[in-house]
Design a protein around this motif. Structure first.
Motif, PDB file in Angstrom:
ATOM      1  N   ARG A 195       0.879  -1.241   0.159  1.00 24.60           N
ATOM      2  CA  ARG A 195       0.031   0.054   0.066  1.00 24.60           C
ATOM      3  C   ARG A 195       0.858   1.146  -0.020  1.00 24.60           C
ATOM      4  O   ARG A 195       2.013   1.152   0.504  1.00 24.60           O
ATOM      5  CB  ARG A 195      -0.890   0.125   1.211  1.00 24.60           C
ATOM      6  CG  ARG A 195      -0.310   0.302   2.742  1.00 24.60           C
ATOM      7  CD  ARG A 195      -1.188   0.253   3.689  1.00 24.60           C
ATOM      8  NE  ARG A 195      -0.450   0.023   4.867  1.00 24.60           N
ATOM      9  CZ  ARG A 195      -0.133   1.439   5.503  1.00 24.60           C
ATOM     10  NH1 ARG A 195      -0.388   2.479   4.857  1.00 24.60           N
ATOM     11  NH2 ARG A 195       0.471   1.466   6.645  1.00 24.60           N
ATOM     12  N   ALA A 196       0.412   2.257  -0.657  1.00 23.43           N
ATOM     13  CA  ALA A 196       1.236   3.512  -0.583  1.00 23.43           C
ATOM     14  C   ALA A 196       1.110   4.153   0.720  1.00 23.43           C
ATOM     15  O   ALA A 196       0.351   3.837   1.513  1.00 23.43           O
ATOM     16  CB  ALA A 196       0.647   4.508  -1.660  1.00 23.43           C
ATOM     17  N   SER A 218       6.001   2.852  -0.838  1.00 14.39           N
ATOM     18  CA  SER A 218       4.823   1.694  -0.501  1.00 14.39           C
ATOM     19  C   SER A 218       5.424   1.039   0.543  1.00 14.39           C
ATOM     20  O   SER A 218       6.888   0.771   0.673  1.00 14.39           O
ATOM     21  CB  SER A 218       4.436   1.229  -1.763  1.00 14.39           C
ATOM     22  OG  SER A 218       5.574   0.592  -2.383  1.00 14.39           O
TER      23      SER A 218
END
Length: 245
Positions: A195-196, A218
Motif C-alpha cells: 500500500r502507498a 509503498s
C-alpha cells in the motif's frame, strides 16, 4: 494383450523417451487403463496436457482405453482456439495464483514483482505444496515432473528454463499472463499486498540518500519493508516491459 497407438505433440515430447518423440508409437495398455494413467505412465504429467483425442474424439482423463485406440495428446495451445472442444479439466481457475517449489525461489520473487500472488518457502515439502494447491486453488510451479503427477493437483506448470528471468518469461508466455500483471503491488519478501504510504510515516526508516532523492513510497504491513523507485526498481521495470507487462 491390448495395445493403443499414441502421439504426443509439441513440448510434451520433452517428457517421453527419445525414440517415441514426434511420431506415432504402439504401447501395451494396462488393465482398464484410463487416458490419464497411460499418459503419466509414459512420462507426461497430466497438468501439462490440455486436450486428448481418442480416435479423433475429444475425451477426458477418465476415458478407459480400448485395444486399437489411437490417442493424440496436446499441450496448451498458443495459436489455435480449442474452446469449442472438451478440455481435460472442468474449468480454469478463477484467480491466477501460484505455489512454487523449493527450487524456484527466484521465479517466485519475480512473479510477486509482477503482481502475482505466489507462495514460496524453501522448506515446503511436496505434500504441503499439494495441499496448498488444492485448498487455495493454486497453480503449481515446479521442475519436478513427479510432483505434477499427484492426483489432486489439477493445475500446474513444468518449468523448463533454469534461470529466473527466463523462467518468468516462460511462465508469462505459456499462461498468457502479460495482460493480468499488476507490477509492484506485492511484497517481494512475504507476498502480501503493498500500500502507498506517506514519506513522513517512513522517513526514519530510510537511508539518507533515499530521503533526499525520492518522494513516493509503498510498504508491506506484514514485514514492514519499504519500497521506492530506485535503481533496483528500474531494472525490474525494464525486465517486465520486455514481457509486455
Amino acid at each position: 494383450m491390448s495395445t493403443a497407438i499414441f502421439r504426443f505433440y509439441e513440448e510434451l515430447n520433452d517428457f517421453i523417451a527419445p525414440e517415441r518423440r514426434r511420431c506415432e508409437f504402439t504401447c501395451v495398455l494396462a488393465r482398464a487403463a484410463t487416458a490419464k494413467h497411460m499418459i503419466e505412465a509414459l512420462g507426461v504429467p497430466h497438468t501439462e496436457v490440455e486436450l486428448v483425442l481418442v480416435n479423433g474424439e475429444s475425451v477426458g482423463f477418465e476415458r478407459v482405453l480400448d485395444d486399437g485406440d489411437r490417442v493424440a495428446v496436446y499441450p496448451k495451445f498458443e495459436s489455435l482456439d480449442v474452446s469449442p472442444l472438451l478440455r481435460v479439466r472442468e474449468h480454469p481457475l478463477r484467480v491466477t495464483r501460484f505455489v512454487a517449489d523449493a527450487h524456484l525461489g527466484g521465479l517466485a520473487r519475480l512473479l510477486r514483482m509482477a503482481g502475482f500472488d505466489t507462495l514460496y518457502d524453501n522448506h515446503f515439502a511436496d505434500d504441503e505444496i499439494e495441499r496448498l494447491a488444492g485448498v487455495e486453488r493454486r497453480i503449481v510451479l515446479t521442475r519436478d515432473r513427479e510432483l505434477l503427477k499427484r492426483r489432486t493437483i489439477t493445475h500446474g506448470c513444468y518449468v523448463r528454463a533454469l534461470k529466473p528471468p527466463q523462467q518468468l518469461r516462460e511462465v508469462v508466455d505459456r499462461l498468457d499472463l502479460a495482460g493480468s500483471a499488476q507490477p509492484f503491488t506485492r511484497c517481494l519478501t512475504c507476498n502480501a499486498p503493498l500500500r502507498a504510504i506517506a514519506k513522513a510515516d517512513v522517513v526514519e526508516r530510510l537511508p539518507p540518500a533515499v530521503r533526499e532523492q525520492h518522494t513516493r513510497f509503498s510498504t508491506c504491513d506484514v514485514c514492514r519493508r519499504v519500497y521506492w523507485e530506485g535503481s533496483h526498481w528500474l531494472r525490474m521495470r525494464a525486465l517486465l516491459e520486455t514481457l509486455g507487462c
